[in-house]
Design a protein around this motif. Structure first.
Motif, short mmCIF file in Angstrom:
data_model
loop_
_atom_site.label_atom_id
_atom_site.label_comp_id
_atom_site.label_asym_id
_atom_site.label_seq_id
_atom_site.Cartn_x
_atom_site.Cartn_y
_atom_site.Cartn_z
N SER A 172 -2.75 20.36 9.46
CA SER A 172 -3.90 19.61 10.00
C SER A 172 -3.59 18.16 10.29
CB SER A 172 -5.10 19.72 9.06
OG SER A 172 -4.89 18.94 7.91
N GLY A 173 -2.46 17.65 9.82
CA GLY A 173 -2.05 16.29 10.18
C GLY A 173 -2.87 15.18 9.57
N HIS A 174 -3.31 15.33 8.35
CA HIS A 174 -4.07 14.27 7.69
C HIS A 174 -3.13 13.13 7.31
CE1 HIS A 174 -6.70 12.23 4.89
NE2 HIS A 174 -7.69 12.95 5.37
N SER A 175 -3.59 11.90 7.43
CA SER A 175 -2.73 10.74 7.16
C SER A 175 -2.21 10.70 5.73
CB SER A 175 -3.47 9.44 7.48
OG SER A 175 -4.59 9.30 6.62
N ILE A 176 -2.96 11.22 4.79
CA ILE A 176 -2.49 11.23 3.40
C ILE A 176 -1.30 12.17 3.27
CG2 ILE A 176 -3.04 11.86 1.02
CD1 ILE A 176 -5.83 10.86 1.46
N THR A 177 -1.45 13.40 3.73
CA THR A 177 -0.37 14.36 3.54
C THR A 177 0.84 14.04 4.41
OG1 THR A 177 -1.42 15.87 5.11
CG2 THR A 177 -1.86 16.23 2.79
N GLU A 178 0.62 13.49 5.59
CA GLU A 178 1.75 13.15 6.45
C GLU A 178 2.66 12.11 5.81
OE1 GLU A 178 0.13 11.88 10.15
OE2 GLU A 178 -0.03 13.92 10.93
N ASN A 179 2.09 11.20 5.05
CA ASN A 179 2.85 10.09 4.50
C ASN A 179 3.08 10.17 2.99
OD1 ASN A 179 2.98 8.86 7.07
ND2 ASN A 179 0.89 8.15 6.80
N LEU A 180 2.66 11.25 2.36
CA LEU A 180 2.86 11.42 0.92
C LEU A 180 4.34 11.68 0.65
CD1 LEU A 180 1.06 11.57 -1.67
CD2 LEU A 180 1.14 14.06 -1.39
N TRP B 117 0.81 -1.22 0.00
CA TRP B 117 0.00 0.00 0.00
C TRP B 117 0.84 1.27 0.00
CZ3 TRP B 117 -2.05 -3.29 4.19
CH2 TRP B 117 -3.10 -4.10 3.76
N LEU B 118 2.02 1.18 -0.62
CA LEU B 118 2.90 2.35 -0.72
C LEU B 118 2.74 3.09 -2.04
CD1 LEU B 118 6.18 0.85 0.78
CD2 LEU B 118 4.64 2.48 1.88
N VAL B 119 2.35 2.39 -3.09
CA VAL B 119 2.17 2.98 -4.42
C VAL B 119 0.77 2.64 -4.90
CG1 VAL B 119 2.99 3.09 -6.79
CG2 VAL B 119 4.63 2.77 -4.92
N TRP B 120 0.02 3.67 -5.27
CA TRP B 120 -1.34 3.51 -5.78
C TRP B 120 -1.41 4.09 -7.19
CZ3 TRP B 120 -5.72 1.53 -3.21
CH2 TRP B 120 -5.51 1.17 -1.89
N LYS B 121 -2.15 3.41 -8.05
CA LYS B 121 -2.33 3.86 -9.43
C LYS B 121 -3.83 3.99 -9.69
CE LYS B 121 -0.89 2.57 -14.12
NZ LYS B 121 -0.14 1.56 -14.89
N ALA C 118 -10.39 7.44 2.40
CA ALA C 118 -10.04 8.85 2.60
C ALA C 118 -10.36 9.69 1.37
CB ALA C 118 -8.56 8.98 2.97
N LEU C 119 -10.02 9.17 0.18
CA LEU C 119 -10.25 9.93 -1.05
C LEU C 119 -11.72 10.09 -1.38
CD1 LEU C 119 -7.39 8.63 -3.38
CD2 LEU C 119 -7.56 10.86 -2.25
N SER C 120 -12.60 9.34 -0.72
CA SER C 120 -14.02 9.50 -0.99
C SER C 120 -14.63 10.68 -0.22
CB SER C 120 -14.79 8.21 -0.72
OG SER C 120 -15.19 8.10 0.62
N PHE C 121 -13.88 11.28 0.72
CA PHE C 121 -14.37 12.45 1.45
C PHE C 121 -14.44 13.64 0.50
CE2 PHE C 121 -12.43 10.69 5.58
CZ PHE C 121 -13.56 9.95 5.83
N GLY C 122 -15.41 14.51 0.71
CA GLY C 122 -15.64 15.67 -0.14
C GLY C 122 -14.46 16.60 -0.27
N ILE C 123 -13.63 16.65 0.75
CA ILE C 123 -12.47 17.55 0.71
C ILE C 123 -11.53 17.21 -0.46
CG2 ILE C 123 -11.04 16.18 2.28
CD1 ILE C 123 -10.13 18.80 3.56
N PHE C 124 -11.57 15.94 -0.91
CA PHE C 124 -10.71 15.51 -2.01
C PHE C 124 -11.43 15.50 -3.36
CE2 PHE C 124 -8.83 13.55 1.81
CZ PHE C 124 -7.61 14.20 1.78
N PHE D 62 3.68 6.77 -1.16
CA PHE D 62 3.69 7.08 0.26
C PHE D 62 4.93 6.51 0.94
CE2 PHE D 62 -0.64 7.12 -1.22
CZ PHE D 62 -1.14 8.29 -0.66
N THR D 63 5.32 7.13 2.04
CA THR D 63 6.47 6.66 2.81
C THR D 63 6.08 5.59 3.81
OG1 THR D 63 6.14 8.45 4.41
CG2 THR D 63 7.67 8.86 2.58
N LYS D 64 4.79 5.51 4.13
CA LYS D 64 4.25 4.48 5.02
C LYS D 64 3.02 3.89 4.35
CE LYS D 64 5.70 6.59 9.36
NZ LYS D 64 5.24 7.19 10.62
N PRO D 65 2.68 2.64 4.68
CA PRO D 65 1.50 2.03 4.06
C PRO D 65 0.25 2.89 4.25
CG PRO D 65 2.74 0.41 5.31
CD PRO D 65 3.35 1.74 5.62
N CYS D 66 -0.55 2.95 3.21
CA CYS D 66 -1.79 3.74 3.23
C CYS D 66 -2.95 2.84 2.78
CB CYS D 66 -1.63 4.96 2.33
SG CYS D 66 -2.81 6.25 2.65
N PRO D 67 -3.31 1.83 3.60
CA PRO D 67 -4.35 0.89 3.20
C PRO D 67 -5.75 1.49 3.15
CG PRO D 67 -3.69 0.47 5.46
CD PRO D 67 -2.75 1.52 4.92
#
Length: 198
Positions: free
Chosen positions: A123-131, A83-87, A168-174, A158-163
């Motif tokens: 804001s410390g979101h898990s996506i941005t912290e590990n991107l 879960w480090l690289v997503w396409k 997360a990407l389904s939230f309206g903010i994205f 990502f630098t850490k797994p993002c399972p």
């Protein structure tokens, strides 16, 4: 379902804010937060904006249909086993409201803008912290290895797994927005310009 949603929305809006009826004919409603603000997805954490503008912009994926992740702008996706690289493959034949095609580059720029603003707010979101290369994201247009547009897909690293990335990407903010909706230098929403929906 529509009736349930309507009652739930009314309850959430009026429970904390207030509702009063005078003389059985005039309904006076007051709200602490006021009407919806700008249709900027970065503000979608506010319930009133999420309800008012949720159907204006589309996401890569959505988890709002029976809890299953379904593609919206992305027609398919895959990740490596860690879960480090997503396409994400961009669905062909999609257009913004103004007729511009929704391309991998448009998706990349829209998401980088949100990542940049989240990083800027700390804001410390898990996506941005590990991107990957998030520290090099100094503007919405910065090139970083964490998100790259290719011909018809985007890669996210990502630098850490993002399972839980799909959820997360389904939230309206994205939500994916047209690049003319925001300033390319600082990511701010263009207040005077009407929003171009996706």
């Amino acid at each position: 379902l529509t009736l349930t949603f309507t009652f739930l929305t009314a309850f959430l809006l009026f429970h904390e804010n207030g509702m009063h009826q005078k003389n059985n004919s005039i309904l006076t409603v007051w709200m602490n937060g006021g009407p919806p603000g700008l249709p900027d997805p970065i503000e979608f954490d506010l319930l009133v904006n999420h309800i008012a503008y949720g159907s204006v912009f589309s996401n890569l994926v959505s988890q709002y249909k029976r809890g299953a992740v379904t593609g919206v702008i992305a027609d398919r996706w895959e990740s490596d086993s860690g879960w480090l690289v997503w396409k994400f493959h961009i669905r062909p034949g999609l257009f913004f409201e103004n007729g511009d095609p929704i391309t991998a580059k448009a998706v990349e720029l829209s998401l980088k803008r949100v990542f940049y603003l989240i990083k800027k707010k700390n804001s410390g979101h898990s996506i941005t912290e590990n991107l990957s290369d998030i520290n090099k994201l100094t503007a919405p247009t910065s090139n970083i290895s964490g998100i790259v547009a290719e011909k018809d897909y985007i890669l996210m690293r990502f630098t850490k797994p993002c399972p839980k990335l799909l959820e997360a990407l389904s939230f309206g903010i994205f939500s994916i927005t047209h690049s003319s909706n925001f300033d390319q230098n600082d990511g701010s929403w263009k207040i005077k310009a009407p929003a171009i929906s996706s």
